[in-house]
Design an enzyme around this catalytic site. Structure first.
Site, PDB file in Angstrom:
ATOM      1  N   CYS A  76      -3.372  -1.933  -1.892  1.00  0.00           N
ATOM      2  CA  CYS A  76      -4.311  -2.334  -2.683  1.00  0.00           C
ATOM      3  C   CYS A  76      -4.361  -1.534  -3.995  1.00  0.00           C
ATOM      4  CB  CYS A  76      -5.586  -2.168  -1.967  1.00  0.00           C
ATOM      5  SG  CYS A  76      -7.041  -2.938  -2.529  1.00  0.00           S
ATOM      6  N   HIS A 164      -4.959  -5.288   3.150  1.00  0.00           N
ATOM      7  CA  HIS A 164      -5.078  -4.114   3.888  1.00  0.00           C
ATOM      8  C   HIS A 164      -4.499  -4.362   5.396  1.00  0.00           C
ATOM      9  CE1 HIS A 164      -7.620  -1.796   1.401  1.00  0.00           C
ATOM     10  NE2 HIS A 164      -8.021  -3.102   0.905  1.00  0.00           N
ATOM     11  N   GLU A 166      -4.300  -2.131   7.766  1.00  0.00           N
ATOM     12  CA  GLU A 166      -4.947  -0.936   8.624  1.00  0.00           C
ATOM     13  C   GLU A 166      -6.132  -1.713   9.120  1.00  0.00           C
ATOM     14  OE1 GLU A 166      -4.780  -0.816   5.202  1.00  0.00           O
ATOM     15  OE2 GLU A 166      -6.570  -0.303   4.223  1.00  0.00           O
TER      16      GLU A 166
END
Ligand code: XMP
Length: 513
Positions: A76, A164, A166
């Site tokens: 990001c 993202h 994660e």
């Protein structure tokens, strides 16, 4: 190990969690305090950020020296920053991009995206977008709205991704992280709770030197595991105490104190029942009760730490306060800040007054609850403590609705003991996230033998939850409820009625006060 440089994203710790799930050790450091990157470092990840790269005060970093030495993944903000600094263009997105998106184009020959299917769902959360990349940046994934969803700087191991990986909503995020961490960086998958224990103890030794540490234990998993780690690092220079505020479960004070002693902790029990009961007498309002309990705890803490200081050898001073803070505590106390959002003031997150001037040491603050339990197992912490349900700091004080006195505490302790014992014996205890008994401020009419009774009511609560933020009631079998209700009414003098709480959170909460 992997170094994650944090630019302030709310997801940074999640990146760490994903890397750890691969049994690879990683550390998070602020972008402006980059540690020495020696050859134990195999790769670096730049996190996201609440900043825009276009802001004047946007975080800056000497990325070139990192990029030259290590594989680098920008997530990001990290991706936007690398693109912008290399001559690309980052502009505000025409449409703000938050939430789910699907990859339209994926270069599966690329080492980072091997095994990530076309159409894979990814999680976007950004207000800026990379409009143009320099000529040597190769676009390796796009969505229908975001052309530069992922890139590689050609001929290097520098990658950027706009989404993202994660968060669990990025369904193949872990594949991508594994590709980076294992294949591209070449990390060995040898980080385990054993190695966490070893390296944490080493760090604690370094940080604490010959200093003394004071710590209040609660009988809960987190403070116990934190204390055992500290004890392994500095031995009896860790001075623990465990306060009996009179609002613990039946026999809990003695049992927990014993098991602390068996684990070799330097611990003192502090009986402060009278102080708490005195201050709570006649108080009925829940927030006021919580504040009184929190305040009295600080008084007891203050006195206990003075006592400990006065017993230290000449010239020594306890400069540190040990705490069992874990990562979710930090998220919750940040996200609920501001008076309007305070639903309940938690007595153990407020912290201690400034005048105590103790530096805080929190050996578990980067771990998630399940990791804490695994570490506790490695440290041989008493399984009775490790597998315990969460129990609030104010204890039974917030499970006795209305005013509190010793007689009500006794009745509740007896009833709760029967409830919890039955849950354990029936195998339900470990299937329930949290269970407890609540003393209600009403009396109702009953009949025992030929006598009319006019006695108290208790409510049983058992919930399933992941983190306490949301919860649902557990469908305990009727037969079990019948047995518990019978036993309570027959054995606990003062109770003639038992009810079961069937409310979820929200709209109810787990505790009644
Ligand atoms: P609620 O009642 O807000 O509870 O749904 C969520 C979780 O937090 C626990 N809880 C506390 N824990 N100090 C604590 O350490 C407190 O003051 C406190 N109040 C509630 C509650 O037991 C549940 O697990």
């Amino acid at each position: 190990k992997i170094i994650i440089l944090d630019f302030g994203s709310q997801y940074t710790q999640l990146i760490a969690r994903r890397v750890r799930e691969l049994s690879v050790y990683c550390e998070i450091h602020p972008f402006n305090k980059v540690p020495e990157l020696d050859d134990t470092v195999k790769g670096v990840i730049f996190s996201g950020s609440p900043y825009s790269v276009r802001q004047e005060d946007a975080p800056q970093i000497d990325y070139k020296s990192i990029q030259e030495k290590f594989p680098l993944l920008g997530v990001c903000y990290g991706a936007q920053y690398l693109a912008q600094q290399s001559g690309g263009e980052v502009l505000p997105s025409e449409i703000r991009e938050y939430g789910r998106a699907n990859l339209q184009f994926v270069d599966n020959d690329n080492a980072l995206l091997k095994g990530v299917p076309a159409q894979s769902q990814v999680w976007m959360s950004h207000g800026d977008t990379i409009k143009e990349v320099p000529a040597n940046f190769k676009i390796i994934a796009s969505t229908d709205k975001v052309r530069v969803a992922a890139y590689q700087v050609e001929g290097t191991n520098t990658y950027g991704i706009q989404f993202h990986p994660e968060v669990t909503h990025s369904t193949d995020g872990q594949v991508l992280i594994k590709n980076f961490v294992i294949d591209i960086c070449g990390c060995a998958q040898d980080w385990t709770s054993e190695s966490f224990v070893e390296s944490t103890i080493e760090d604690l030794k370094k940080d604490l030197g010959t200093d003394h540490v004071i710590m209040a234990l609660s009988g809960g998993v987190d403070s116990t595991v934190a204390a055992v780690l500290l004890q392994r690092a500095i031995g009896d220079r860790l001075h623990c105490f465990f306060v009996d505020h009179g609002l613990l479960r039946k026999d809990e004070f003695e049992q927990v104190l014993d098991s602390y002693k068996n684990m070799g902790l330097n611990i003192k029990g502090v009986n402060a029942k009278e102080l708490f009961f005195g201050k709570l007498a006649g108080v009925t309002e829940p927030e006021q009760k919580r504040k009184i309990i929190g305040g009295a705890f600080i008084d007891v803490f203050d006195q206990a730490s003075k006592d400990i200081q006065s017993e230290l050898p000449e010239g020594s001073e306890a400069k540190w306060l040990g705490q069992g803070t874990i990562y979710p505590d930090i998220i919750e106390s940040i996200s609920v800040k501001g008076p309007s959002a305070t639903i309940k003031s938690h007595h153990n997150v407020g912290g201690l007054p400034d005048y105590m001037k103790l530096k805080v040491i929190e050996p578990l603050k980067t771990l998630f609850k399940d990791e804490v339990r695994r570490v506790g197992k490695t440290l041989d912490v008493d399984p009775n403590i490790l597998n315990r349900h969460p129990f609030p700091g104010p204890g039974l004080g917030i499970r006795i609705l209305g005013d509190i006195n010793e007689e009500k505490v006794r009745i509740l302790q007896e009833a709760d003991d029967i409830y919890i014992r039955n849950l354990k014996e029936s195998g339900w205890y470990d299937k329930v996230w949290q269970a407890g008994t609540i003393f209600l401020p009403v009396q109702s009419v009953g009949v025992m033998g030929d006598e009319r009774t006019y006695e108290h009511v208790v409510a049983l609560r058992a919930v399933g939850s992941l983190d306490g933020m949301t919860a649902d009631w557990i469908h305990l079998p009727y037969e079990l409820l019948a047995k518990i209700s019978n036993e309570i009414i027959n054995h606990v003098k003062g109770i003639n009625r038992v009810v079961y709480d069937i409310s979820s959170k929200p709209p109810a909460t787990i505790e009644w006060e």
